[in-house]
Design a protein around this motif. Structure first.
Motif, PDB file in Angstrom:
ATOM      1  N   GLY A 107      13.082  -1.890 -17.535  1.00  0.00           N
ATOM      2  CA  GLY A 107      15.002  -2.415 -17.833  1.00  0.00           C
ATOM      3  C   GLY A 107      15.415  -0.968 -17.523  1.00  0.00           C
ATOM      4  N   ASP A 108      15.257   0.422 -17.851  1.00  0.00           N
ATOM      5  CA  ASP A 108      15.677   1.388 -17.753  1.00  0.00           C
ATOM      6  C   ASP A 108      16.207   1.900 -16.545  1.00  0.00           C
ATOM      7  OD1 ASP A 108      14.404   1.565 -20.195  1.00  0.00           O
ATOM      8  OD2 ASP A 108      13.098   3.676 -20.378  1.00  0.00           O
ATOM      9  N   ARG A 115      12.901  15.253  -6.543  1.00  0.00           N
ATOM     10  CA  ARG A 115      11.555  15.034  -7.658  1.00  0.00           C
ATOM     11  C   ARG A 115      11.493  15.244  -9.258  1.00  0.00           C
ATOM     12  NH1 ARG A 115       6.322  14.176  -7.880  1.00  0.00           N
ATOM     13  NH2 ARG A 115       5.147  15.958  -9.063  1.00  0.00           N
ATOM     14  N   LEU A 116      12.374  15.471  -9.818  1.00  0.00           N
ATOM     15  CA  LEU A 116      12.670  15.349 -11.121  1.00  0.00           C
ATOM     16  C   LEU A 116      12.917  13.566 -11.363  1.00  0.00           C
ATOM     17  CD1 LEU A 116      13.223  16.617 -14.172  1.00  0.00           C
ATOM     18  CD2 LEU A 116      15.795  16.665 -13.614  1.00  0.00           C
ATOM     19  N   TYR A 117      14.110  12.869 -10.861  1.00  0.00           N
ATOM     20  CA  TYR A 117      13.844  11.511 -11.300  1.00  0.00           C
ATOM     21  C   TYR A 117      12.217  10.936 -10.782  1.00  0.00           C
ATOM     22  CZ  TYR A 117      14.946   6.628  -8.921  1.00  0.00           C
ATOM     23  OH  TYR A 117      14.930   5.169  -8.822  1.00  0.00           O
ATOM     24  N   ASP A 118      12.314  11.644  -9.683  1.00  0.00           N
ATOM     25  CA  ASP A 118      10.054  10.861  -9.570  1.00  0.00           C
ATOM     26  C   ASP A 118       9.328  10.795 -10.537  1.00  0.00           C
ATOM     27  OD1 ASP A 118      11.570   9.595  -7.302  1.00  0.00           O
ATOM     28  OD2 ASP A 118      10.962  11.745  -5.456  1.00  0.00           O
ATOM     29  N   MET A 119       9.986  11.514 -11.022  1.00  0.00           N
ATOM     30  CA  MET A 119       8.933  12.519 -12.362  1.00  0.00           C
ATOM     31  C   MET A 119       9.268  11.488 -13.980  1.00  0.00           C
ATOM     32  SD  MET A 119       8.552  16.511 -11.852  1.00  0.00           S
ATOM     33  CE  MET A 119       7.347  16.527 -13.515  1.00  0.00           C
ATOM     34  N   LEU A 120      10.357  11.379 -13.610  1.00  0.00           N
ATOM     35  CA  LEU A 120      10.517  10.394 -14.919  1.00  0.00           C
ATOM     36  C   LEU A 120      10.115   9.064 -15.318  1.00  0.00           C
ATOM     37  CD1 LEU A 120      15.129  10.467 -14.753  1.00  0.00           C
ATOM     38  CD2 LEU A 120      13.431  11.586 -16.263  1.00  0.00           C
ATOM     39  N   ALA A 121       9.612   7.848 -13.848  1.00  0.00           N
ATOM     40  CA  ALA A 121       9.082   7.083 -13.401  1.00  0.00           C
ATOM     41  C   ALA A 121       7.588   6.673 -15.042  1.00  0.00           C
ATOM     42  CB  ALA A 121       8.620   6.586 -12.707  1.00  0.00           C
ATOM     43  N   MET A 150       0.790   1.717 -10.856  1.00  0.00           N
ATOM     44  CA  MET A 150      -0.220   2.942 -10.557  1.00  0.00           C
ATOM     45  C   MET A 150      -0.417   3.088  -9.165  1.00  0.00           C
ATOM     46  SD  MET A 150      -0.813   3.786 -14.138  1.00  0.00           S
ATOM     47  CE  MET A 150      -2.065   4.995 -13.934  1.00  0.00           C
ATOM     48  N   GLY A 151       0.260   4.233  -8.909  1.00  0.00           N
ATOM     49  CA  GLY A 151      -0.098   4.438  -7.417  1.00  0.00           C
ATOM     50  C   GLY A 151      -0.870   5.316  -7.962  1.00  0.00           C
ATOM     51  N   LYS A 152      -1.450   5.849  -5.930  1.00  0.00           N
ATOM     52  CA  LYS A 152      -2.449   6.950  -6.134  1.00  0.00           C
ATOM     53  C   LYS A 152      -1.823   8.454  -6.624  1.00  0.00           C
ATOM     54  CE  LYS A 152      -5.209   8.613  -2.607  1.00  0.00           C
ATOM     55  NZ  LYS A 152      -5.852   8.226  -0.895  1.00  0.00           N
ATOM     56  N   ASP A 153      -1.045   8.969  -6.881  1.00  0.00           N
ATOM     57  CA  ASP A 153      -0.780   9.837  -6.873  1.00  0.00           C
ATOM     58  C   ASP A 153       0.692   9.610  -8.497  1.00  0.00           C
ATOM     59  OD1 ASP A 153      -1.257  10.670  -4.619  1.00  0.00           O
ATOM     60  OD2 ASP A 153       0.597  10.474  -3.961  1.00  0.00           O
ATOM     61  N   GLY A 154       0.323   8.765  -9.044  1.00  0.00           N
ATOM     62  CA  GLY A 154       1.276   8.253 -10.237  1.00  0.00           C
ATOM     63  C   GLY A 154       1.619   6.857 -10.362  1.00  0.00           C
ATOM     64  N   VAL A 155       2.298   7.070 -11.395  1.00  0.00           N
ATOM     65  CA  VAL A 155       3.448   6.019 -11.660  1.00  0.00           C
ATOM     66  C   VAL A 155       4.910   5.979 -10.785  1.00  0.00           C
ATOM     67  CG1 VAL A 155       4.073   5.144 -13.538  1.00  0.00           C
ATOM     68  CG2 VAL A 155       2.141   6.136 -13.703  1.00  0.00           C
ATOM     69  N   THR A 156       4.789   4.207 -10.959  1.00  0.00           N
ATOM     70  CA  THR A 156       5.926   4.436  -9.854  1.00  0.00           C
ATOM     71  C   THR A 156       7.245   4.231 -10.786  1.00  0.00           C
ATOM     72  OG1 THR A 156       5.664   2.022 -10.343  1.00  0.00           O
ATOM     73  CG2 THR A 156       4.539   3.643  -8.384  1.00  0.00           C
ATOM     74  N   PRO A 157       8.655   3.653  -9.965  1.00  0.00           N
ATOM     75  CA  PRO A 157       9.741   3.883 -11.278  1.00  0.00           C
ATOM     76  C   PRO A 157       9.544   1.603 -11.504  1.00  0.00           C
ATOM     77  CG  PRO A 157      10.441   5.194  -9.643  1.00  0.00           C
ATOM     78  CD  PRO A 157       9.492   5.049  -9.239  1.00  0.00           C
ATOM     79  N   PRO A 158      10.507   2.196 -12.395  1.00  0.00           N
ATOM     80  CA  PRO A 158       9.716  -0.068 -12.857  1.00  0.00           C
ATOM     81  C   PRO A 158      10.568  -0.294 -11.901  1.00  0.00           C
ATOM     82  CG  PRO A 158      10.626   1.990 -14.866  1.00  0.00           C
ATOM     83  CD  PRO A 158      10.658   2.555 -13.235  1.00  0.00           C
ATOM     84  N   ILE A 159       9.981  -1.799 -11.127  1.00  0.00           N
ATOM     85  CA  ILE A 159      10.490  -2.275 -10.108  1.00  0.00           C
ATOM     86  C   ILE A 159      10.099  -3.586 -10.472  1.00  0.00           C
ATOM     87  CG2 ILE A 159       8.774  -2.918  -7.748  1.00  0.00           C
ATOM     88  CD1 ILE A 159       7.770  -0.165  -7.681  1.00  0.00           C
ATOM     89  N   LEU A 188       0.666  -1.550  -0.055  1.00  0.00           N
ATOM     90  CA  LEU A 188       0.113  -0.408  -0.041  1.00  0.00           C
ATOM     91  C   LEU A 188       1.232   1.156  -0.343  1.00  0.00           C
ATOM     92  CD1 LEU A 188      -2.875  -1.197   2.851  1.00  0.00           C
ATOM     93  CD2 LEU A 188      -2.713  -0.793  -0.099  1.00  0.00           C
ATOM     94  N   GLY A 189       1.635   1.123   0.424  1.00  0.00           N
ATOM     95  CA  GLY A 189       3.285   2.435   0.611  1.00  0.00           C
ATOM     96  C   GLY A 189       3.260   2.762  -0.343  1.00  0.00           C
ATOM     97  N   ILE A 190       4.185   1.634  -1.231  1.00  0.00           N
ATOM     98  CA  ILE A 190       4.635   1.495  -2.862  1.00  0.00           C
ATOM     99  C   ILE A 190       3.166   2.649  -3.741  1.00  0.00           C
ATOM    100  CG2 ILE A 190       5.003   0.806  -4.668  1.00  0.00           C
ATOM    101  CD1 ILE A 190       5.890  -1.393  -2.830  1.00  0.00           C
TER     102      ILE A 190
END
Length: 683
Positions: A326-327, A314-320, A225-234, A174-176
């Motif tokens: 694989g990126d 924040r820029l790193y988070d926005m790249l997700a 698909m997170g509540k606040d946007g897309v997560t990085p590749p996991i 849920l935290g993710i």
């Protein structure tokens, strides 16, 4: 004490103690270590149940005190699983049914001790199994409760789904997704919905593979698909396991994978990654992408050192949202991020860099005390594997700095010949892999059934070839045949297919009575010089390994129009050897109907446009194909419709008089790993 030396406690409710002693002696003589107890009065029976914990109760049918009904009722109240056997002189159907109706396990003969001991042994074993089952069930409940407790406490993110629907999510997962432990909106949702739309096909494939191999964890990189946007590749691990008799899908993200996904790599991580890079084997393009924040010194002066560092995070988070599985993203300096990506082509790499620029310039970066906007200079470079990482990064940073000082906010694609060089390099590598596959064991056949709409006997199969890659995956024909054509390798591939097809047919004849027929395509390059391929076929026919009619040579209509003289010679050779001919992609030219009168093949495969026309408003196409079908029927030519994807289309084709259909609705492709006769049985 071992099970073999366990003394079984039995109660025998009979009129005389002699019968109880006789039963004890008989059971002991057959190896059942027993201690038989005989209640002399009805009030003793209840006391024995409580004190002895018996494993079997036998009650004489004629007993009056207590009566059979009273014995069974008392046993049921004491232990519903404890078996009761009713005894009588003779076993009859009526007596057995009566005993079962009262709740007894069976009716046994008190005169035939062999019958009694066999049934007694069975009931003792069943009762022991039931007791063990209850103990195991209780233990499993305890373990399940402990597992649920650990699930809530673990740092690993875990999600469970049943039949594709989410049933349980732990706090870490849920935290993710940016949700709290009291947020149960995910429960009841479809499992696929947790992935981004672009990654849902990947997740669907992983789920299918996991269900085929219960207990084996299948890993893949997925963006959620997170509540606040897309997560990085996991890195998501998916496995199937049985819980309470049901197959449950478990999705797990290990704590280490979480840390890697939400934290950019360092300089050492980047160079370690670069040193381990290997050229792609699937024709894709690897690239390095540098993101330089323009005027970062001025940004630090305006909002401070801490807040400017938060801008980079924040820029790193926005790249997700624009990343692909694989990126990888690395923090190279205070103002620079470097990405290692893989895309289908250099064009796709350019599109990715342009999209990055849009993300950066359109965003508002909120820190603890400020809101600001930034621009960036983005430099991308397709990697060939020959670059020196230190020199390449130095050149990319120098170019980015020069452009940034002039204003920045642009995307640069370094290397004016990068695209052409990369395309040539990839093609050369793939051609070499095709040669190696031909020389080794790198190709394999798959078959797609061609089903008769008229219920004709026999099996028709369309033959396709695939190439195995170094990682064990497969390339479809469309992924490597264009390179084979460019490098003149099609004759060798066609000959390999013919030899493999002959082997499959020979094995099928030995394995079963099925009469398979394979359709084999012939390329333009082989059409120019068909003798080597025909020689393989003739030799197999002459040696009796296959029959001539078991292979149908398939030629495209376009090939016939473009190479009329070569096709005429080939057709005559096939007919002289009693072979059969099919024309593929038939009906997309004005001269199609005329060709039927001169060639007269045994089969024609109608152009896929015919199947599509069934759902379209193209009346002209339907009239054209109707005329082709009518002409083929008048000449005894069998018609095949391709790309049949639903039952409605199949029904329409049957009404139009089509003889055969193929497509995913009929059956998807089958491999040639097993004997062909076994595969054909699946049709």
């Amino acid at each position: 004490m071992s099970r073999g030396h366990h003394k079984h406690q039995l109660i025998v409710a009979s009129r005389t103690e002699n019968l109880a002693n006789t039963i004890q002696n008989e059971l002991r003589n057959t190896g059942i270590h027993t201690q038989v107890h005989w209640p002399s009065a009805s009030e003793e029976f209840g006391a024995m149940l409580e004190s002895l914990a018996p494993e079997l109760v036998l009650c004489e049918e004629r007993l009056k005190d207590p009566a059979v009904e009273d014995v069974i009722r008392a046993v049921r109240d004491f232990d519903p699983d404890l078996p009761v056997l009713v005894m009588g002189d003779h076993v009859t159907l009526m007596r057995t049914v009566g005993a079962l109706d009262l709740g007894a396990r069976d009716f046994v003969s008190s005169l035939d001790m062999r019958h009694l001991t066999l049934i007694a042994r069975r009931e003792l074993e069943c009762y022991a199994d039931r007791r063990r089952m209850h103990a195991l069930f209780k233990r499993s409940q305890e373990l399940e409760a402990r597992a649920r407790s650990l699930l809530k406490e673990t740092g690993d993110a875990v999600l469970h789904a049943n039949e594709g629907v989410i049933t349980e999510v732990n706090p870490a997962f849920l935290g993710i997704l940016g949700r709290t432990t009291g947020d149960d909106v995910l429960i009841g949702q479809t499992l696929l919905d947790i992935a981004t739309p672009d990654d849902q096909p990947t997740l669907k494939t992983v789920l299918k593979r996991a269900r085929k191999k219960p207990g084996v964890e299948i890993e893949s990189e997925i963006r959620l698909m997170g509540k606040d946007g897309v997560t990085p590749p996991i890195q998501l691990g998916v496995s199937a396991k049985t819980v309470d008799g049901e197959l449950i899908t478990e999705c797990m993200i290990h704590q280490g994978a979480l840390e890697r996904a939400f934290t950019p790599g360092s300089r050492p991580d980047l160079f370690k990654r670069l040193s381990a890079l290997t050229p792609p084997t699937d024709g894709s393009t690897q690239a390095m992408v540098l993101v330089l924040v323009d005027q970062f010194d001025g940004l630090e002066e305006r909002i401070g050192y801490l807040d400017s560092d938060q801008v980079l995070q924040r820029l790193y988070d926005m790249l997700a949202p624009v990343q692909a599985p694989g990126d990888r993203v690395f923090r190279f300096s205070m103002s620079e991020l470097i990405l290692l990506i893989r895309r289908d082509s250099p064009e796709a790499t350019r599109e990715f860099a342009d999209r990055l620029l849009e993300v950066v310039t359109s965003a508002t970066f909120t820190t603890a005390e400020h809101e600001t906007a930034i621009t960036a200079t983005i430099v991308s470079f397709p990697l060939t594997g020959d670059e020196r990482p230190q020199s390449l990064i130095r050149d990319m940073r120098r170019n980015a700095a020069q452009v940034s000082r002039r204003g920045g906010n642009v995307s640069i694609f370094m290397g004016p010949t990068a695209e052409a060089t990369e395309r040539k390099r990839v093609a050369d590598q793939q051609a070499q892999r095709i040669r190696e596959a031909l020389a080794g064991d790198g190709l394999r056949l798959v078959f797609q059934p061609i089903a008769s709409l008229e219920g004709e006997p026999g099996r028709l199969l369309d033959t396709h070839v695939r190439m195995l890659t170094g990682d064990g995956s497969e390339l479809m024909a469309m992924d490597f045949l264009p390179v084979a054509i460019e490098y003149g390798l099609m004759p060798e591939i066609d000959q390999w297919v013919m030899r493999a097809a002959v082997e499959q047919l020979a094995e099928a004849d030995e394995a079963s009575d099925n009469d398979p027929t394979l359709f084999i395509r012939m390329s333009n390059q082989t059409l120019a010089a068909p003798d080597p391929m025909l020689a393989i076929w003739r030799q197999a026919v002459t040696s009796g390994r296959i029959r001539p009619a078991q292979l149908v040579f398939e030629i495209g209509e376009g090939q016939i129009h473009d190479h009329r003289s070569k096709f005429a010679a080939l057709r005559q050779q096939i007919l002289d050897s009693q072979g059969r001919l099919a024309i593929d992609r038939f009906g997309n030219r004005h001269a199609s109907i005329g060709l039927l009168g001169t060639v007269e093949p045994e089969f024609i495969k109608l152009d896929p446009a015919f199947t599509r026309s069934l759902e379209s408003s193209d009346d002209a196409a339907r009239r054209q194909f109707a005329e082709i079908i009518e002409t083929a029927q008048s000449k005894g030519i069998r018609t095949i419709a391709e790309h049949v994807e639903d039952a409605n289309a199949m029904a329409q084709l049957w009404q139009l008089g089509i003889n055969y259909v193929q497509g995913n609705h009929v059956q998807s492709s089958m491999t040639a790993d097993e004997p062909l006769a076994d595969s054909i049985a699946l049709v």
